[in-house]
Design an enzyme around this catalytic site. Sequence first.
Site, PDB file in Angstrom:
ATOM      1  N   ASN A  71      38.200  42.214  32.445  1.00  0.00           N
ATOM      2  CA  ASN A  71      38.471  43.475  31.766  1.00  0.00           C
ATOM      3  C   ASN A  71      38.899  43.214  30.317  1.00  0.00           C
ATOM      4  O   ASN A  71      38.615  42.150  29.774  1.00  0.00           O
ATOM      5  CB  ASN A  71      39.490  44.313  32.545  1.00  0.00           C
ATOM      6  CG  ASN A  71      39.146  45.788  32.537  1.00  0.00           C
ATOM      7  OD1 ASN A  71      38.905  46.387  31.496  1.00  0.00           O
ATOM      8  ND2 ASN A  71      39.117  46.388  33.723  1.00  0.00           N
ATOM      9  N   ARG A  72      39.591  44.156  29.697  1.00  0.00           N
ATOM     10  CA  ARG A  72      39.793  44.124  28.250  1.00  0.00           C
ATOM     11  C   ARG A  72      41.191  43.663  27.851  1.00  0.00           C
ATOM     12  O   ARG A  72      42.172  43.982  28.526  1.00  0.00           O
ATOM     13  CB  ARG A  72      39.517  45.506  27.660  1.00  0.00           C
ATOM     14  CG  ARG A  72      38.046  45.901  27.757  1.00  0.00           C
ATOM     15  CD  ARG A  72      37.814  47.349  27.413  1.00  0.00           C
ATOM     16  NE  ARG A  72      36.382  47.648  27.443  1.00  0.00           N
ATOM     17  CZ  ARG A  72      35.719  47.990  28.542  1.00  0.00           C
ATOM     18  NH1 ARG A  72      36.346  48.070  29.709  1.00  0.00           N
ATOM     19  NH2 ARG A  72      34.415  48.229  28.493  1.00  0.00           N
ATOM     20  N   HIS A  97      36.186  40.414  29.654  1.00  0.00           N
ATOM     21  CA  HIS A  97      35.727  39.500  30.710  1.00  0.00           C
ATOM     22  C   HIS A  97      35.713  38.025  30.280  1.00  0.00           C
ATOM     23  O   HIS A  97      34.783  37.275  30.581  1.00  0.00           O
ATOM     24  CB  HIS A  97      34.342  39.902  31.205  1.00  0.00           C
ATOM     25  CG  HIS A  97      34.305  41.207  31.952  1.00  0.00           C
ATOM     26  ND1 HIS A  97      35.380  41.701  32.661  1.00  0.00           N
ATOM     27  CD2 HIS A  97      33.308  42.125  32.098  1.00  0.00           C
ATOM     28  CE1 HIS A  97      35.049  42.858  33.214  1.00  0.00           C
ATOM     29  NE2 HIS A  97      33.802  43.142  32.881  1.00  0.00           N
ATOM     30  N   HIS A 168      32.094  41.065  40.228  1.00  0.00           N
ATOM     31  CA  HIS A 168      31.500  42.163  39.449  1.00  0.00           C
ATOM     32  C   HIS A 168      30.141  42.616  39.996  1.00  0.00           C
ATOM     33  O   HIS A 168      29.200  42.836  39.227  1.00  0.00           O
ATOM     34  CB  HIS A 168      31.355  41.710  37.992  1.00  0.00           C
ATOM     35  CG  HIS A 168      31.360  42.817  36.987  1.00  0.00           C
ATOM     36  ND1 HIS A 168      30.339  43.736  36.881  1.00  0.00           N
ATOM     37  CD2 HIS A 168      32.256  43.150  36.029  1.00  0.00           C
ATOM     38  CE1 HIS A 168      30.597  44.578  35.895  1.00  0.00           C
ATOM     39  NE2 HIS A 168      31.766  44.242  35.350  1.00  0.00           N
ATOM     40  N   ASP A 230      34.911  55.049  34.323  1.00  0.00           N
ATOM     41  CA  ASP A 230      35.177  53.630  34.078  1.00  0.00           C
ATOM     42  C   ASP A 230      36.676  53.471  33.857  1.00  0.00           C
ATOM     43  O   ASP A 230      37.145  53.368  32.715  1.00  0.00           O
ATOM     44  CB  ASP A 230      34.378  53.127  32.870  1.00  0.00           C
ATOM     45  CG  ASP A 230      34.427  51.606  32.733  1.00  0.00           C
ATOM     46  OD1 ASP A 230      34.962  50.942  33.643  1.00  0.00           O
ATOM     47  OD2 ASP A 230      33.923  51.089  31.720  1.00  0.00           O
ATOM     48  N   GLU A 282      35.823  46.732  41.421  1.00  0.00           N
ATOM     49  CA  GLU A 282      36.291  45.396  41.059  1.00  0.00           C
ATOM     50  C   GLU A 282      37.805  45.269  41.248  1.00  0.00           C
ATOM     51  O   GLU A 282      38.574  45.637  40.355  1.00  0.00           O
ATOM     52  CB  GLU A 282      35.954  45.100  39.603  1.00  0.00           C
ATOM     53  CG  GLU A 282      34.531  45.396  39.178  1.00  0.00           C
ATOM     54  CD  GLU A 282      34.434  45.500  37.667  1.00  0.00           C
ATOM     55  OE1 GLU A 282      34.974  44.616  36.962  1.00  0.00           O
ATOM     56  OE2 GLU A 282      33.839  46.476  37.190  1.00  0.00           O
TER      57      GLU A 282
END
Length: 315
Positions: A71-72, A97, A168, A230, A282
Amino acid sequence: MIVRGHTHIHGRAVDAARLATGNMEVTLLSYGAITRDWRIGGRSMILGYDDPADYGDDPFFLGIIAGRVANRIAGGRFSLDGADVVLPLNDGANHLHGGPRGLGKRHWQMEADASANAVRLTCVSGHGDGGYPGRAAFEVVVSLSETRLTYEMRAEVDRPTPINLAQHNYYNLTGGEIWDHELQIAADEYLPIDEGSIPLGHAAPVSGTIRDFRASRRIGAADAAHEGIDHCMVLTGDQPAAVLTAPGAPTLRFFTDQPGLQFYTGKYLAGAHEPFTGICLEPQGFPDAVNQPGFPSLIVTPDAPYVQRLSIEVD
């Protein structure tokens, strides 16, 4: 079970492994620890590419193990023990990621364990690799029984460093768009985000939003305007954490030990796969937790290795 040199990606040989039992079979690649295909009764449950070499330049992370930190991370920066860590940006102004050379873009070692109907994948990331501090040794064991597909993920480090892995897959149980899929998620809250998809630092109730899947709900009914979803869902800890099914398809039940579940409906898919043709579920730690003191910590130490277990049960 393992075919060595099945294809080549970026000039290096990539191995492929196949696990099968009952009416299920799974195909894995050593590149990115990718799950290339998962079939039940001959029907594929996930999106993939016909040519395995296409995974080398895949911008959508199909089937990978995402990390070091999935993720971020906002601005590609965080502080650890008083030192600033700067990471490469690959999602606008953010790090996503593990960056452009994250674990999903690495060549892993692959070995079979026939007695357990499993494949063991390993990868070592050195100190400073991808901008991250510390050496990290990763292991992912994928096993298949007649009723379950299981991912056991571990990491051992030589100093404190953040680790947050995520499997993922993009799930599609029927082919075509995913609006007829029904989903239930054990989450009363989600993490609101800014325009860069970075969490704002607090949770909000799912009630009254398109993210309310506390009871089984058709995705097309929840998101009638096809806005796309999302977000990281804040899991209650009840199991299964998620249940996914579709008319005439198997039911998948997701069991996890993670606090969050990133739920993405594939709005930005393109090329070989059209938008809204895959659902990502995820399990993981919270996005940008390295910059959010109120979130569960992602810091792993030599005395407390990283462990995650994801098990998908099939009805």
